[in-house]
Enzyme design. Structure first.
Site, mmCIF file in Angstrom:
data_model
loop_
_atom_site.group_PDB
_atom_site.id
_atom_site.type_symbol
_atom_site.label_atom_id
_atom_site.label_comp_id
_atom_site.label_asym_id
_atom_site.label_seq_id
_atom_site.Cartn_x
_atom_site.Cartn_y
_atom_site.Cartn_z
ATOM 1 N N THR B 145 -1.954 36.635 1.879
ATOM 2 C CA THR B 145 -2.825 36.887 0.721
ATOM 3 C C THR B 145 -2.784 35.716 -0.259
ATOM 4 O O THR B 145 -1.750 35.091 -0.450
ATOM 5 C CB THR B 145 -2.349 38.168 0.018
ATOM 6 O OG1 THR B 145 -2.454 39.244 0.935
ATOM 7 C CG2 THR B 145 -3.193 38.472 -1.201
ATOM 8 N N GLY B 184 6.758 39.192 -0.288
ATOM 9 C CA GLY B 184 8.055 39.708 -0.720
ATOM 10 C C GLY B 184 9.144 38.698 -0.415
ATOM 11 O O GLY B 184 9.193 38.143 0.677
ATOM 12 N N GLU B 427 -0.863 46.003 2.825
ATOM 13 C CA GLU B 427 -1.160 46.228 4.249
ATOM 14 C C GLU B 427 -2.563 46.801 4.453
ATOM 15 O O GLU B 427 -2.762 47.703 5.257
ATOM 16 C CB GLU B 427 -0.113 47.143 4.892
ATOM 17 C CG GLU B 427 1.289 46.587 4.923
ATOM 18 C CD GLU B 427 1.398 45.246 5.626
ATOM 19 O OE1 GLU B 427 0.626 45.003 6.569
ATOM 20 O OE2 GLU B 427 2.216 44.426 5.201
#
Lengths: 663, 663
Positions: B145, B184, B427
């Protein structure tokens, strides 16, 4: 509004301020945000709030609230000494929420305590200690809820025993379940509290009364003897308002510190009962009304942020030949955002009616007439419940509509959500209040059956009883309102039937009512829905429309159309039980929904601009009026304190050694 | 379970472990929580998490995750060196969530990166650098992303240009919208990243590919030249996982660092295309399945907490002659709590089917058969969307059902909520995925119309086309499932009609599909609902029931009854469009709802005890199995860091001077 060089106003007039929330909800429009109160607002510092420890958040809240108080008091002194239109009236105004980002630890003091002191203490008492609270010479909060007892007030355990020998009350919280729990500002900021306690004289129970108790020393702020006081810990929201706990062990206060406007304890221990119990609860009712207003405003701020975001964010080309469109061009995004714009207006307009009913009822009560109290109580409960639950859910939908960026603290959307959703629980837990509305409906239904008068907000029940056939479905606005009223009346009828059957089968009324809880709450929800639809329709189409510009009327009509159609479709299961709709009718409704969204598309940004919230009030990287969204998100990220070091301590202490341990 | 001396098990058998979530979702039941992993767990320290600054929360997350990794690696070495059943398999197991209270900054590494390296790199590449990630010698995250681009992958801007002279790729993020955003562990923990970038050879675009890029020095952890990396700031949840940003400026990596299992760039710059594009996305699909499982587990933990709370908390006497009852005796509370117990089971069972379909499809793909990929894709999307949105909403309802105490951080409910609701966005954003399911339904509807084969999960569409009359309403379980299938088919039919009409009117297929967005998402939601109802029914009534005890079957049947009736009533607007129900039928359904709640009441605590979550895993003051709720809430409050001092700094600096200034 221009965003990144793109004009959003698709050829329509400027709505700036036309739907101004501030003007709609208050009459004094004295200080324009940004010009005085936000003058030296430190945006960067406010953005750092979320990175702080809880202790520092609480410090931030005290400091920023005191700053607001200082400014307002100064303004009052300059412009109208002795008046109250600036200070304290504006202390917790939504316009200033951006300055109370971690919450205002003193808002209970001005929203509840001063009012309670004014209405529950005698003039002498008010002069002696009430005035000092009003002047902020001392700080006070309102201590009612206990750790083990919330909705059920009669179950409160804190007690005040009258000691005739010393002319004092002796206050005690006899167990941890009796500890006062939740009061805003109690943890660290208050040196006094109005304590709700069970009065005992010669061990005889006299019911709940309010006592004005000093809990900390005025000079040193140390807890007084017998007082166990503290902060009750981190919460989902209201990060800095130091909600607190309070335990009392043989704390003595003069007899004259019981608030004695309505009930009295005399020197000899004789007790004079309050003429009307309801008077004690009237202060809570006023707060409940403010909650409805605040929920609507909170939703309006979130809708402003999400609408601007949707106009700036580009995502997923509709056709490969075209560039990625503003996400507001996706109908699915429109369905997430536009109904919330309508919802905040709907509740704001419903609040208008509630406020008027409140004023009228206050005047009646001053003349000893309590007739409209049940209806005011029921309506304030119904609107409190539906506004908090709808607005909180709406804010969370809007936050989700901003995708991942809505998850960032810098968007401020999560903060708006966690503060708004708290209102589903405080000032009367929503289900508990719905059950009270349900009982009002049962009484109204029964009254209507017996030909007795029914309160205006429930008069449709009598009408439905008289002509239970809905008749022709036309799909007009008034027809949609009527359908919701029929749905509410039907659920009321069913709940009444269940209740009666249970009573006939030998259950006590209370037991039967409890077992009918699901039916009662469902009826109450539909009743509130019908009311909100009705008010929205009446405001838009009624006489007030003549005072508005045609452009504003057109926008309001579009919002009404969207709201009515969307709510009807969302409540279809209930509506279809009372109205026969053909497949064709339903397809038309669905088409009207899509049509309403499309019609709002060109004006959406202008409408939320019309709400006229300041950038600093919104305090969101996603919602600035200039549309420079991604740059702000990016810059806010760079300012995260962790980015001051290139390598974190945890690498040296934990991660690095672990990675090497395996080689 | 005994709470404060009261036995909750109203005369029924002990369910301990019978509905164990752990056993249901994994086959290895090797380490019982509390016995090994939680042995030296510091509950008090974990409760302090929420008071920390963001920087300290991140430190906490790294430290606690590394501790978990150490223990598991040790266990693996002791019991089965070289195996993987303990490490890394259990690293992010729900059983261990209590140890990852601030999130696990390394879960992307094991949930996504290792898998991506295994499936997307060549054996040589895996040996060279993939293995090092697997061994935790380096740390890696998955960077896809971008700040300006999320759902629309083809819009990603990060580019990798092949430099034939040096045999390298040159990576660049040409603008801030191209910055990688969200991975993350990227902010502080990763020294490598799989970067998804647009490949260019001789300025010719070759589509998206994965590149393994070193972003920090291994020894010092300092960012590498050309790498702009950092933490993207505080979020609503996942407090310590340091989601990060990444800018690349002329960062060079060897050609062999493109993952080349399926597509290749040769030394001479020639390009070999991947045989099947879908393979690149297969790793994402696997993650999406795990999200469904995790949402169900999260809801189950919240349901356990809220059920125990409801059994301990006493509130509002039903009859004045009786003491305040357990709030679980209020039907309105039952309606808030029990359906969520059923919902988490429903999704857990739906996940079983999904997991089996995933395994079967993986095997097929290994044999070059891609036929069931579209169905797997659609089902994984549908279940991801509905499980995340239903479970998040359910958790928030459960939190609200715990009243004010649910608002305290020490309840852990808000933390469970903010972590679960994030999955509505990551997701695959839920609306984007629903639209994909909607398109699958359009294809299936068209296939059925043309007599072509339809995937098993959509076969009911063909059946409804053949016999569009619902027939007799019996209210049986299979009848309720069928009603939802008819509702889904009806919405699919209507969406197909709208879509076709738009295309006939000259819109492109993409444009028409976009304009039909509302209809498509509604159809997709009902399709998923019908699937979940169908699976729940099949699991409870099917052959597996023979292997279960009669007592367990009875409980499962009660939960199924509640779920079917409640979902049907909640979707009544859609159901009534396809099935004619009389007022009597509807009243019966409502009565069944109340009856199902009443039947579950005696077993509710035993059922959640049967889920067998450990106290330390739940980490909630409200949810301990011993029921000492209020004492724990009270003690947690006392431990708030602010209570260490009797008078806060803010009194001396701000509040005190202000109060005196007025006197």
């Amino acid at each position: 509004m221009r965003c990144g060089g793109i004009t959003f106003m698709n050829g329509t007039r400027n709505m700036q301020g036309q739907l101004k929330f501030a003007q709609l909800y208050r009459d004094i429009s004295v200080i324009h945000k940004g010009e005085y109160m936000y003058k030296d607002f430190d945006y960067d510092e406010s953005q750092q709030l979320y990175y702080k420890s809880h202790e520092d958040m609480c410090e931030f809240a005290v400091r920023s609230s005191i700053n607001v108080a200082k400014k307002l008091r100064q303004l009052q002194a300059q412009r109208n000494p002795g008046g109250t239109e600036y200070w304290p009236t504006l202390f917790d105004e939504p316009d200033l929420w951006g300055l109370h980002l971690a919450g205002n630890p003193f808002n209970v003091m001005y929203m509840v305590v001063v009012d309670a002191l004014k209405t529950q203490s005698t003039p002498e008492q008010y002069k002696e200690f009430g005035k000092r609270v009003e002047r902020f010479e001392v700080t006070a909060t309102y201590a009612q809820t206990e750790l083990g007892h919330s909705s059920h007030l009669r179950g409160l355990e804190t007690r005040a025993d009258y000691d005739r020998d010393t002319d004092e009350f002796v206050l005690n919280t006899p167990s941890i379940t009796a500890y006062k729990w939740w009061p805003g500002g109690l943890g660290q900021c208050s040196n006094h509290a109005i304590v709700m306690a069970q009065l005992y004289i010669d061990r005889e129970h006299k019911g709940l009364h309010m006592f004005y108790v000093q809990v900390r020393e005025e000079g040193t702020h140390e807890p007084r003897p017998g007082v166990h006081i503290g902060e009750l810990g981190k919460k989902m929201g209201y990060l800095g308002v130091n909600n607190g706990f309070l335990g009392l062990k043989n704390v003595r206060i003069p007899r004259t510190r019981m608030l004695m406007r309505h009930a009295q304890v005399n020197r000899d221990g004789s007790y004079v009962k309050s003429p009307v119990d309801a008077l004690t609860y009237f202060a809570m009712l006023s707060t409940r009304c403010i909650v409805t207003r605040n929920s609507a405003v909170a939703l309006a701020t979130a809708a402003t942020i999400a609408t601007r975001f949707s106009a700036v964010r580009r995502q997923s080309p509709i056709d490969d030949s075209l560039p990625e469109p503003q996400i507001m061009d996706h109908v699915t995004q429109q369905l997430k955002v536009f109904p919330e714009i309508a919802t905040c207006l709907a509740y704001r307009l419903a609040y208008d009616y509630l406020r008027e009913l409140f004023s009228a009822t206050s005047r009646d009560i001053d003349h000893g007439n309590y007739n409209s109290l049940p209806e005011l109580h029921s309506l304030s409960c119904a609107l409190k419940v539906m506004s908090t639950s709808d607005c909180a859910a709406g804010i969370e939908r809007l936050r989700l509509a901003c995708g991942g960026l809505g998850y960032l603290a810098s968007s401020n959307l999560s903060n708006i959500y966690v503060n708004t959703v708290a209102a589903c629980t405080y000032e009367g837990e929503n289900t508990v209040l719905l059950l009270q509305v349900g009982r009002f409906l049962m009484k109204s239904w029964y009254a209507a059956l017996s030909g007795a008068p029914v309160a205006p907000t429930a008069s449709y029940l009598a009408e439905v009883q008289q002509s239970p056939d809905f008749g022709l479905w036309t799909g007009s606005w008034s027809n949609l309102v009527r359908a919701m009223q029929f749905a509410a009346a039907n659920k009321t009828r069913l709940a009444f039937k269940s209740l009666s059957r249970r009573i006939e089968n030998g259950e006590s009324e209370r037991m039967a009512s409890s077992h009918t809880g699901i039916g009662l709450t469902q009826a109450a929800q539909l009743h509130a829905r019908a009311f909100v639809l009705h008010r929205f329709c009446a405001e838009v189409t009624g006489p007030k429309s003549r005072a508005r510009s045609p452009a504003l009327n057109r926008v309001l009509q579009q919002l009404l159309e969207l709201y009515l159609v969307n709510v009807t479709l969302s409540s279809l299961g209930d509506v279809l039980r009372v109205v026969h709709l053909t497949d064709e009718d339903l397809n038309k409704l669905q088409a009207r929904l899509e049509d309403a969204l499309a019609k709002l598309r060109p004006d959406a940004v202008a409408i939320v601009d019309g709400f006229d919230f300041g950038d600093k009030q919104l305090n969101s990287t996603l919602g600035f009026h200039d549309g420079n969204m991604l740059e702000r998100v990016f810059n806010a990220a760079l300012k995260a304190p962790m980015n001051r070091k290139s390598v974190p301590k945890s690498f040296h202490e934990h991660l690095g050694p672990f990675m090497r341990s395996n080689i």
